[in-house]
Design an enzyme around this catalytic site. Structure first.
Site, PDB file in Angstrom:
ATOM      1  N   HIS A 156       0.836  -1.090  -0.062  1.00 49.13           N
ATOM      2  CA  HIS A 156      -0.037   0.021   0.079  1.00 49.13           C
ATOM      3  C   HIS A 156       0.844   1.390  -0.031  1.00 49.13           C
ATOM      4  O   HIS A 156       0.356   2.310   0.690  1.00 49.13           O
ATOM      5  CB  HIS A 156      -0.926   0.051   1.177  1.00 49.13           C
ATOM      6  CG  HIS A 156      -1.518  -1.240   1.341  1.00 49.13           C
ATOM      7  ND1 HIS A 156      -2.983  -1.540   0.998  1.00 49.13           N
ATOM      8  CD2 HIS A 156      -1.269  -2.281   2.135  1.00 49.13           C
ATOM      9  CE1 HIS A 156      -3.373  -2.583   1.140  1.00 49.13           C
ATOM     10  NE2 HIS A 156      -2.368  -3.219   2.031  1.00 49.13           N
ATOM     11  N   SER A 277      15.334  20.569 -16.310  1.00 45.35           N
ATOM     12  CA  SER A 277      14.370  21.291 -16.519  1.00 45.35           C
ATOM     13  C   SER A 277      14.793  22.751 -17.103  1.00 45.35           C
ATOM     14  O   SER A 277      15.618  23.073 -17.106  1.00 45.35           O
ATOM     15  CB  SER A 277      13.385  21.748 -15.147  1.00 45.35           C
ATOM     16  OG  SER A 277      12.820  22.798 -15.603  1.00 45.35           O
TER      17      SER A 277
END
Ligand code: ARG
Length: 461
Positions: A156, A277
């Site tokens: 999970h 970026s």
């Protein structure tokens, strides 16, 4: 030029001609088409359709075309419908129609295209399996670089239990080795020789199909001509194997995108597989992994597309089936390049063992080890589970980690705890209770690693 037309008074409309053409993509099959025609010519020689001289001329011309086809310009100015037509067109130009027109005796484009795709795909599968063994080798090397490192194992996306780093990587080793096997299974279904099936009813000429199969390295011949014309199962088998490989690559990519990000932070990727970026100077993005994850979606789409294309087709060949090729070529491209990319990512990957261990220790990942210890001392497991649950609750309320407990405080918390159980507050202690085969105990993992090395050597042959 067309391979048909006698029965028509008018030619195809310009739009239909453009719409139906497949040359711009099925030219990928040129070399296998030529090899198939060479084998077919030898078959025609044996039954007297071609004389020795004719067969030699055809074969030497087809061989010459194999060399030329890899050069630029081979397909320039070609207005032919498909790759099969180009070959016959060029044979006619070079040998004259009387000889060139004989090559298609007893053959249809339906069995021919099945043959071509099988020959082509067999080689692509071999490349894919070869690349997978490279990836498996890199995974083992990465495991050996940090043989004792402990990382949090998750369920999970929550820290669940400590596991050894090699144990985690060996999970992917299992997935990719199943992929290697599955591609091998698909190869067996691909590696069956269809020529001699004709359009659908079987060739009208007694060509020695086994000899053609042997010539082209096929393991056997197909058993039913109608099945051949209608069948694309061998592509679906391959695409299924390719899909699962992409699924596993994508899941590993997803793991590492998370683990190398700031929020997890216990793995890193090399500069060579990350990008920056254009605006944010600090960024170092896992684009290589994101592309793998993205391409998986594209490959799944191709598989579903082919299933849908095939599901309603009446027996036998239908032109719909031409739509199998572009997605197939794309699946192969994406599969091979993604395995290659993943291999380089694995090569550059690094683990930050202290941060991984700290993540384990800051959580209650050892809780199961403590519950197991209580159960070993005789307490029914569900009761042990509850006691440790209460211990965790108490800790969470007090802001304490597992390492902040001791033999004294633990035994004071509940009489079922004995002083020696405090050793399990150290995640390494719990690991050694999991030496069961397939478990993350150090001896089990060392054994599994050694065995994986042997298995890989066998795969490499
Ligand atoms: N280009 C066709 C395909 O990919 C080859 C077979 C053509 N056969 C036919 N009957 N039109 O399926």
């Amino acid at each position: 030029m067309k391979l048909w037309g006698g029965r028509f008074e008018g030619g195809p409309s310009e739009v239909f001609d453009r719409f139906g053409r497949s040359l711009h993509f099925d030219k990928t099959l040129i070399d296998v088409d030529l090899r198939g025609s060479i084998a077919h010519a030898k078959g025609l020689l044996k039954i007297g359709i071609l004389s020795a001289e004719e067969c030699t001329k055809l074969i030497s011309t087809l061989e010459a075309m194999r060399g030329e086809a890899s050069q630029r310009g081979f397909f320039d100015n070609s207005a032919d419908e498909d790759v099969h037509t180009v070959v016959i067109h060029k044979l006619k130009e070079r040998l004259g129609a009387d000889l060139a027109d004989k090559i298609h005796t007893g053959r249809s484009r339906n069995d021919q295209v099945s043959l071509d795709v099988r020959l082509w795909l067999r080689e692509q599968i071999d490349s894919g399996r070869g690349l997978l063994t490279e990836l498996l080798g890199e995974l083992l090397q990465l495991a050996h670089r940090y043989p004792d490192a402990i990382i949090p194992g998750y369920t999970h996306t929550r820290r669940a239990q400590p596991v050894l780093w090699p144990h985690y990587l060996l999970a992917y080793f299992e997935m990719f080795s199943r992929d290697w096997e599955r591609l091998g299974d698909a190869r067996r279904r691909v590696n069956v020789m269809p020529l001699g099936s004709g359009a659908l009813a079987g060739s009208g000429f007694p060509v020695d199909r086994d000899a053609v199969a042997a010539e082209l390295g096929f393991a056997s011949v197909t058993r039913n001509s109608m099945d051949v014309s209608a069948d694309r199962d061998f592509l679906l088998d391959f695409e299924h194997a390719a899909n699962l490989t992409m699924l596993h690559l994508s899941r590993m990519a997803e793991d590492w995108i998370l683990y190398t990000g700031e929020e997890f932070g216990w793995m890193d990727l090399g500069d060579g597989v990350t990008s920056g970026s254009s605006m944010m100077p600090q960024k170092r993005n896992p684009d290589s992994l994101e592309l793998i994850r993205g391409k998986a979606g594209r490959v799944f789409g191709a598989y579903i597309g082919l299933l849908v294309t095939m599901k309603g087709l009446p027996m036998t060949y239908n032109r719909d089936m031409q739509e199998d090729k572009q997605p197939l070529f794309d699946v192969v491209d994406q599969l091979l390049s993604s395995i290659e990319m993943a291999t380089v990512v694995v090569r550059t990957a690094t683990l930050k063992p202290e941060i991984a261990l700290a993540a384990v220790e800051q959580s209650w990942a050892v809780a199961t080890d403590l519950a197991d210890a209580l159960a070993r001392s005789g307490m029914p497991f569900h009761q042990a589970h509850k006691v440790v649950g209460q211990l965790v609750l108490e800790s969470v309320k007090a802001g304490k980690t597992a390492r902040q407990w001791s033999a004294e405080t633990l035994t004071a918390f509940h009489p079922a705890f004995t002083a020696d159980m405090a050793a399990l507050l150290d995640p390494r202690a719990g690991l050694s209770t999991r030496n069961i085969r397939g478990g993350t105990g150090p001896q089990a993992v060392a054994g599994a690693l050694a065995e994986a090395g042997i298995r890989l050597r066998e795969m490499r042959g």
